[in-house]
Write an enzyme that holds these catalytic residues in place. Structure first.
Site, short mmCIF file in Angstrom:
data_model
loop_
_atom_site.label_atom_id
_atom_site.label_comp_id
_atom_site.label_asym_id
_atom_site.label_seq_id
_atom_site.Cartn_x
_atom_site.Cartn_y
_atom_site.Cartn_z
N HIS A 307 2.35 -22.02 -21.44
CA HIS A 307 3.26 -21.42 -20.48
C HIS A 307 4.23 -20.52 -21.21
CE1 HIS A 307 6.33 -21.11 -17.31
NE2 HIS A 307 5.36 -21.40 -16.48
N ASP A 364 -0.82 -24.93 -12.93
CA ASP A 364 -2.02 -24.31 -12.37
C ASP A 364 -3.28 -25.11 -12.66
OD1 ASP A 364 -0.65 -21.94 -11.43
OD2 ASP A 364 -0.50 -21.34 -13.53
#
Length: 430
Positions: A307, A364
């Site tokens: 991320h 996700d």
């Protein structure tokens, strides 16, 4: 006495810059006077080290894996709150009282219908149009029905516009999906709560009523909460940038939808499922694809890992991982793609390569699996993300409009092109 940082420049200039300290002890150097006083600017591609504003909405500590909305941890909200409560919290700064919650929820129920004329807009889109393309256009079109005639931002009707947008986004999203599959539109029912209403508009058929399973409703509620806001990400920054021009709420949010559509942002969960499907079709050979991901010369990348902000386990991924197992078990879904996902996660948490690069699973990674389990088609994944993110966008738009120091966003650049070139007549160009 306030803190300052001193910057010494190569041309002999020096400048004292104020140091700003946030409530979570974050430190920032205020460079707002740098160019005016020295002629210099900073260069920060992607704005990874640049704070564009101060905000009271969301706090992230990427190193520790912390996410809080208005001071409340995402784990606490995910375990106890409804999406409607979280939306209120983000926009108005506090959890609603019983009276406030009742009124807010009731208003959301009553404003789900779109203007009947807008139904005809859907006829103009091709049958192959992506639901996100349709959704962004339809949200922008709301300005023609509820915004100022000039298109200018106004706080006069902010609360009602916010309610309209949070409520109608479900209807527009569901209609976009129904258009894409050639099925008749299902009108909202004001008697139904937020998530149930959306699911019904998505899946109800004239010949057979759709009654959502409580586990499906709870899963959708959780996903919307986890997506509700995430500080100054690309789409939120886009909403703020467009809003800084005094564009109205609907136009600003429409711009955020388009930013979210990108595969490196909101579209990432769809990319994760596509990747997992590819690995499954290749015999579920997880080791092969882990090796490809570790090979710097191989273009393959594992989607759903790492991320931009988190250098620890994404706290939303921790929440959603447990929910994923629970939903699939209770619904009796046996998804071989989930087994591929679990094996990939084991590698990420035990392999030194992943540990050193801090490539932990992010939100996700598991959200697409849950979407599949509750019947959401792949090209609607980012649309659901949009529904969840709308309250966060609204909260940031409101905060920006109420900040007296807000300026139109206008970044600088360092030019490195040709200099002092001359116009050459067309007849002399070879």
């Amino acid at each position: 006495m306030s803190e300052t940082a001193k910057l010494n420049l190569p041309d002999g200039q020096s400048i004292e810059l104020p140091v700003i300290t946030g409530t979570e002890n974050e430190k920032a150097i205020d460079i707002s006077q740098l160019r005016a006083k020295t002629g210099h600017i900073t260069l920060d591609p992607g704005y990874g080290n640049t704070g564009s504003c101060t905000s009271k909405i969301t706090f992230i500590d990427g190193e520790k894996g912390v996410l809080r909305h208005r001071g409340i941890s995402i784990e606490d909200l995910a375990a106890n709150a409804s999406f409607v409560e979280v939306a209120y919290l983000l926009i108005f700064g506090h959890l609603p009282t019983l009276e406030e919650h009742g009124r807010f929820a009731q208003e959301l129920r009553h404003h789900a219908l779109i203007h009947e004329d807008m139904k005809h807009f859907f006829d103009s889109f091709s049958s192959s149009a992506h639901p996100m393309a349709i959704l962004s256009a339809m949200v922008a079109s709301l300005s023609a029905y509820y915004g100022q005639a000039t298109g200018e931002a106004s706080m006069e009707n902010f609360e009602m516009d916010a309610i309209r947008l949070i409520s109608k986004i479900r209807t527009l999203a569901a209609f976009s999906y129904r258009k894409s599959i050639g099925k008749p539109f299902i009108y909202p029912k004001s008697a139904l709560p937020y998530c149930e209403n959306f699911l019904r508009m998505m899946f109800n058929m004239p010949e057979e009523d759709y009654i959502p399973d409580p586990e499906v409703t709870n899963a959708l509620n959780l996903l919307l909460i986890l997506h509700a806001d995430h500080e100054q990400n690309c789409s939120t920054s886009t909403v703020r940038s467009v809003g800084s021009t005094k564009a109205n709420l609907f136009a600003s949010v429409a711009s955020g939808i388009l930013a979210l559509w990108g595969p490196l942002h909101g579209g990432a969960n769809q990319q994760v499922v596509n990747m997992l499907e590819m690995i499954k079709e290749d015999g579920s050979n997880v080791d092969k694809y882990v090796a490809k991901a570790k090979d710097s010369k191989d273009p393959f990348r594992l989607m759903g890992f790492g991320h931009r902000v988190y250098k620890n386990y994404d706290p939303r991924a921790k929440v959603i991982k447990g929910a994923c197992d629970k939903v699939l078990e209770k619904l009796g879904v046996h998804d071989p793609v989930l087994e591929v996902a679990k094996r990939l996660e084991e590698h990420a948490l035990s392999d030194d390569y992943f540990k050193e690069l801090k490539l932990f699973p992010n939100v996700d990674f598991y959200s697409g699996i849950i979407y599949r389990a509750i019947g959401i088609p792949t090209d609607m994944f980012t649309v659901i993300f949009t529904i969840g993110r709308v309250p966060g966008w609204i909260a940031h738009w409101k905060e920006m409009m109420e900040e007296p120091k807000t300026r139109i966003v206008r970044p600088r650049q360092v030019y490195n092109g040709d200099t002092n070139s001359k116009y050459i007549p067309r007849s002399d160009r070879s």
